[in-house]
Design an enzyme around this catalytic site. Structure first.
Site, short mmCIF file in Angstrom:
data_model
loop_
_atom_site.label_atom_id
_atom_site.label_comp_id
_atom_site.label_asym_id
_atom_site.label_seq_id
_atom_site.Cartn_x
_atom_site.Cartn_y
_atom_site.Cartn_z
N ARG A 195 13.52 -7.93 16.34
CA ARG A 195 13.90 -9.09 16.54
C ARG A 195 13.45 -9.98 15.66
O ARG A 195 12.12 -9.74 15.30
CB ARG A 195 13.95 -9.48 17.90
CG ARG A 195 14.78 -8.84 19.03
CD ARG A 195 14.45 -9.53 20.30
NE ARG A 195 15.55 -8.77 21.40
CZ ARG A 195 15.59 -9.02 22.58
NH1 ARG A 195 14.87 -10.16 23.10
NH2 ARG A 195 16.50 -8.39 23.67
N ARG A 227 0.53 -14.48 19.85
CA ARG A 227 -0.08 -15.95 19.91
C ARG A 227 0.24 -16.54 18.62
O ARG A 227 0.49 -15.94 17.66
CB ARG A 227 -1.73 -15.87 20.26
CG ARG A 227 -2.52 -15.19 19.22
CD ARG A 227 -3.82 -15.33 19.69
NE ARG A 227 -4.71 -14.54 18.68
CZ ARG A 227 -5.11 -15.22 17.45
NH1 ARG A 227 -4.70 -16.28 17.08
NH2 ARG A 227 -5.86 -14.46 16.76
N HIS A 256 23.28 3.32 12.67
CA HIS A 256 24.37 3.98 13.00
C HIS A 256 25.10 3.62 14.27
O HIS A 256 24.43 3.09 15.12
CB HIS A 256 24.10 5.74 12.84
CG HIS A 256 23.16 6.12 11.93
ND1 HIS A 256 23.87 6.66 10.76
CD2 HIS A 256 21.97 6.07 11.80
CE1 HIS A 256 23.02 6.97 10.05
NE2 HIS A 256 21.79 6.71 10.31
N ALA A 264 -0.31 -3.37 13.28
CA ALA A 264 -0.09 -2.00 13.11
C ALA A 264 0.72 -1.13 14.10
O ALA A 264 0.40 -1.23 15.10
CB ALA A 264 -1.48 -1.59 12.73
N ASN A 283 0.63 -1.27 0.09
CA ASN A 283 0.08 0.01 -0.09
C ASN A 283 0.87 1.20 -0.02
O ASN A 283 1.97 1.21 -0.12
CB ASN A 283 -0.96 -0.12 1.22
CG ASN A 283 -2.29 0.60 0.97
OD1 ASN A 283 -2.45 1.68 0.11
ND2 ASN A 283 -3.47 -0.13 1.51
#
Length: 206
Positions: free
Chosen positions: A170, A187, A118, A164, A88
Protein backbone atom coordinates in the site's frame (compact mmCIF):
# COMPACT_ATOMS: atom_id res chain seq x y z
CA UNK A 1 -16.89 -0.93 -25.05
CA UNK A 2 -13.38 -2.36 -24.64
CA UNK A 3 -10.72 -0.10 -26.10
CA UNK A 4 -8.96 -1.53 -29.12
CA UNK A 5 -5.23 -2.16 -28.71
CA UNK A 6 -2.79 -2.83 -31.52
CA UNK A 7 -0.50 -5.08 -29.49
CA UNK A 8 -0.04 -6.90 -26.21
CA UNK A 9 2.56 -4.25 -25.33
CA UNK A 10 -0.07 -1.53 -25.64
CA UNK A 11 -2.41 -3.54 -23.42
CA UNK A 12 0.37 -4.01 -20.87
CA UNK A 13 1.33 -0.35 -20.56
CA UNK A 14 -2.35 0.67 -20.45
CA UNK A 15 -2.87 -1.47 -17.35
CA UNK A 16 -5.07 -4.05 -19.08
CA UNK A 17 -4.65 -7.80 -18.95
CA UNK A 18 -2.06 -9.09 -21.39
CA UNK A 19 -0.23 -12.27 -22.37
CA UNK A 20 3.40 -12.12 -21.28
CA UNK A 21 4.14 -15.04 -23.63
CA UNK A 22 3.36 -12.82 -26.64
CA UNK A 23 6.24 -13.19 -29.18
CA UNK A 24 6.89 -9.45 -29.37
CA UNK A 25 7.08 -9.11 -25.59
CA UNK A 26 9.33 -12.16 -25.43
CA UNK A 27 11.69 -10.63 -28.00
CA UNK A 28 11.80 -7.35 -26.07
CA UNK A 29 12.69 -9.13 -22.83
CA UNK A 30 15.36 -11.18 -24.62
CA UNK A 31 17.00 -8.02 -25.96
CA UNK A 32 16.92 -6.45 -22.50
CA UNK A 33 18.64 -9.54 -21.08
CA UNK A 34 21.43 -9.18 -23.64
CA UNK A 35 22.05 -5.57 -22.64
CA UNK A 36 21.92 -6.45 -18.95
CA UNK A 37 24.37 -9.31 -19.45
CA UNK A 38 26.84 -6.83 -20.91
CA UNK A 39 26.13 -4.34 -18.12
CA UNK A 40 26.50 -6.90 -15.35
CA UNK A 41 29.78 -8.28 -16.71
CA UNK A 42 31.58 -4.98 -17.32
CA UNK A 43 34.91 -4.39 -15.62
CA UNK A 44 34.41 -2.75 -12.19
CA UNK A 45 36.35 0.31 -13.36
CA UNK A 46 34.42 0.75 -16.61
CA UNK A 47 31.86 3.28 -15.43
CA UNK A 48 31.62 4.86 -18.89
CA UNK A 49 30.36 1.66 -20.52
CA UNK A 50 27.85 0.98 -17.76
CA UNK A 51 26.38 4.47 -18.03
CA UNK A 52 26.19 4.20 -21.82
CA UNK A 53 24.32 0.91 -21.54
CA UNK A 54 21.93 2.27 -18.89
CA UNK A 55 21.10 5.36 -20.92
CA UNK A 56 20.42 3.21 -23.96
CA UNK A 57 18.21 0.78 -22.07
CA UNK A 58 16.18 2.83 -19.60
CA UNK A 59 13.58 5.48 -20.29
CA UNK A 60 15.50 8.08 -18.26
CA UNK A 61 18.70 8.11 -16.24
CA UNK A 62 19.51 11.29 -14.35
CA UNK A 63 22.91 12.70 -13.51
CA UNK A 64 25.12 10.91 -10.99
CA UNK A 65 23.05 7.71 -10.98
CA UNK A 66 24.93 4.65 -9.72
CA UNK A 67 23.42 1.18 -10.15
CA UNK A 68 25.67 -1.56 -8.79
CA UNK A 69 25.72 -4.73 -10.88
CA UNK A 70 23.99 -7.08 -10.97
CA UNK A 71 20.88 -5.17 -12.04
CA UNK A 72 17.85 -6.80 -13.64
CA UNK A 73 14.68 -5.55 -15.31
CA UNK A 74 12.11 -6.83 -17.81
CA UNK A 75 12.05 -4.13 -20.50
CA UNK A 76 13.89 -1.03 -19.29
CA UNK A 77 12.10 1.60 -21.31
CA UNK A 78 9.48 2.26 -18.64
CA UNK A 79 12.01 2.96 -15.88
CA UNK A 80 12.77 6.58 -15.02
CA UNK A 81 15.62 7.36 -12.59
CA UNK A 82 16.19 10.87 -11.25
CA UNK A 83 19.49 12.47 -10.27
CA UNK A 84 21.84 11.14 -7.57
CA UNK A 85 20.31 7.66 -7.43
CA UNK A 86 22.26 4.95 -5.64
CA UNK A 87 21.16 1.32 -5.96
CA UNK A 88 23.16 -1.39 -4.23
CA UNK A 89 23.62 -4.94 -5.55
CA UNK A 90 20.75 -7.03 -6.95
CA UNK A 91 18.14 -4.39 -7.75
CA UNK A 92 15.33 -6.10 -9.69
CA UNK A 93 12.61 -4.12 -11.47
CA UNK A 94 9.70 -5.81 -13.23
CA UNK A 95 8.77 -2.80 -15.34
CA UNK A 96 5.66 -4.02 -17.13
CA UNK A 97 4.19 -0.66 -16.07
CA UNK A 98 6.05 2.62 -15.51
CA UNK A 99 8.46 2.83 -12.57
CA UNK A 100 9.31 6.42 -11.64
CA UNK A 101 12.10 7.10 -9.14
CA UNK A 102 12.73 10.66 -7.96
CA UNK A 103 16.06 12.34 -7.17
CA UNK A 104 18.33 11.19 -4.34
CA UNK A 105 16.65 7.83 -3.73
CA UNK A 106 18.72 5.10 -2.05
CA UNK A 107 18.19 1.36 -2.55
CA UNK A 108 19.71 -1.23 -0.26
CA UNK A 109 20.85 -4.59 -1.66
CA UNK A 110 18.31 -7.06 -2.98
CA UNK A 111 15.37 -4.69 -3.53
CA UNK A 112 12.54 -5.91 -5.80
CA UNK A 113 10.15 -3.51 -7.52
CA UNK A 114 7.35 -5.51 -9.14
CA UNK A 115 4.68 -3.75 -11.21
CA UNK A 116 3.39 -7.06 -12.61
CA UNK A 117 0.86 -9.38 -11.02
CA UNK A 118 -1.44 -12.29 -11.87
CA UNK A 119 -5.18 -12.94 -11.47
CA UNK A 120 -6.28 -14.81 -8.37
CA UNK A 121 -8.49 -17.07 -10.49
CA UNK A 122 -6.60 -20.24 -11.44
CA UNK A 123 -7.97 -20.52 -14.99
CA UNK A 124 -7.14 -16.91 -15.83
CA UNK A 125 -3.70 -17.21 -14.26
CA UNK A 126 -2.50 -20.66 -15.36
CA UNK A 127 -4.59 -21.59 -18.42
CA UNK A 128 -5.19 -18.24 -20.14
CA UNK A 129 -1.78 -17.08 -18.77
CA UNK A 130 -2.94 -13.53 -18.14
CA UNK A 131 -1.03 -10.81 -16.32
CA UNK A 132 -1.63 -7.17 -15.49
CA UNK A 133 0.60 -4.37 -14.24
CA UNK A 134 0.25 -1.13 -12.27
CA UNK A 135 2.75 1.77 -12.01
CA UNK A 136 5.06 2.27 -9.05
CA UNK A 137 6.38 5.66 -7.91
CA UNK A 138 9.17 6.31 -5.42
CA UNK A 139 9.38 10.00 -4.63
CA UNK A 140 12.42 12.18 -4.01
CA UNK A 141 14.73 11.34 -1.14
CA UNK A 142 13.19 8.01 -0.12
CA UNK A 143 15.44 5.29 1.33
CA UNK A 144 14.46 1.71 0.51
CA UNK A 145 16.16 -0.78 2.85
CA UNK A 146 17.73 -4.12 1.99
CA UNK A 147 15.46 -6.89 0.63
CA UNK A 148 12.37 -4.69 0.44
CA UNK A 149 9.66 -5.81 -2.00
CA UNK A 150 7.42 -3.12 -3.51
CA UNK A 151 4.21 -4.34 -5.14
CA UNK A 152 2.06 -3.09 -8.03
CA UNK A 153 0.42 0.32 -7.82
CA UNK A 154 2.37 1.56 -4.80
CA UNK A 155 3.59 5.12 -4.25
CA UNK A 156 6.27 5.75 -1.63
CA UNK A 157 6.28 9.35 -0.45
CA UNK A 158 9.18 11.77 -0.44
CA UNK A 159 11.91 11.14 2.16
CA UNK A 160 10.14 8.07 3.56
CA UNK A 161 12.34 5.30 4.99
CA UNK A 162 11.27 1.70 4.35
CA UNK A 163 12.82 -0.76 6.81
CA UNK A 164 14.79 -3.75 5.58
CA UNK A 165 12.77 -6.82 4.62
CA UNK A 166 9.47 -4.96 4.33
CA UNK A 167 6.73 -6.00 1.90
CA UNK A 168 5.06 -2.83 0.62
CA UNK A 169 1.56 -3.41 -0.75
CA UNK A 170 0.00 0.00 0.00
CA UNK A 171 1.03 3.63 -0.42
CA UNK A 172 3.42 5.07 2.16
CA UNK A 173 3.19 8.81 2.94
CA UNK A 174 6.10 11.24 2.95
CA UNK A 175 8.47 11.72 5.90
CA UNK A 176 7.73 8.53 7.82
CA UNK A 177 9.49 5.34 8.87
CA UNK A 178 7.54 2.30 7.68
CA UNK A 179 8.40 -1.34 8.22
CA UNK A 180 6.98 -4.85 8.27
CA UNK A 181 5.06 -7.48 6.33
CA UNK A 182 2.74 -5.99 5.34
CA UNK A 183 4.57 -2.66 5.61
CA UNK A 184 2.98 -0.19 8.02
CA UNK A 185 3.88 3.32 9.14
CA UNK A 186 5.86 3.16 12.38
CA UNK A 187 6.28 6.87 13.09
CA UNK A 188 7.01 10.25 11.48
CA UNK A 189 10.58 11.41 10.84
CA UNK A 190 11.27 14.59 12.86
CA UNK A 191 14.09 16.95 13.75
CA UNK A 192 14.74 14.74 16.77
CA UNK A 193 16.11 12.08 14.38
CA UNK A 194 18.64 14.55 13.00
CA UNK A 195 19.64 15.66 16.51
CA UNK A 196 20.04 12.07 17.71
CA UNK A 197 22.26 11.25 14.71
CA UNK A 198 24.47 14.27 15.35
CA UNK A 199 24.74 13.43 19.05
CA UNK A 200 25.85 9.88 18.24
CA UNK A 201 28.03 10.34 15.16
CA UNK A 202 29.02 13.98 15.19
CA UNK A 203 28.60 16.73 12.57
CA UNK A 204 28.95 16.16 8.86
CA UNK A 205 32.48 15.95 7.47
CA UNK A 206 31.34 17.72 4.27
Amino acid sequence: MEQAFASEFERMVAGRTYHSTDPDLSRMRAQTKRVLHEYNTTHPDDEETRMRLLRGLLGKVGDNAWIEPPFRCDYGGQISFGDFIFANYDLTILDCAPVTVGDRVLFGPGVTIATASHPLDFHQRAVEILEYAQPITIEEGAWIGARVVIGPGVTIGARAVIGAGSIVTRDVPADVVAVGNPCRVLRPITDADRDAYLATYGPSAV
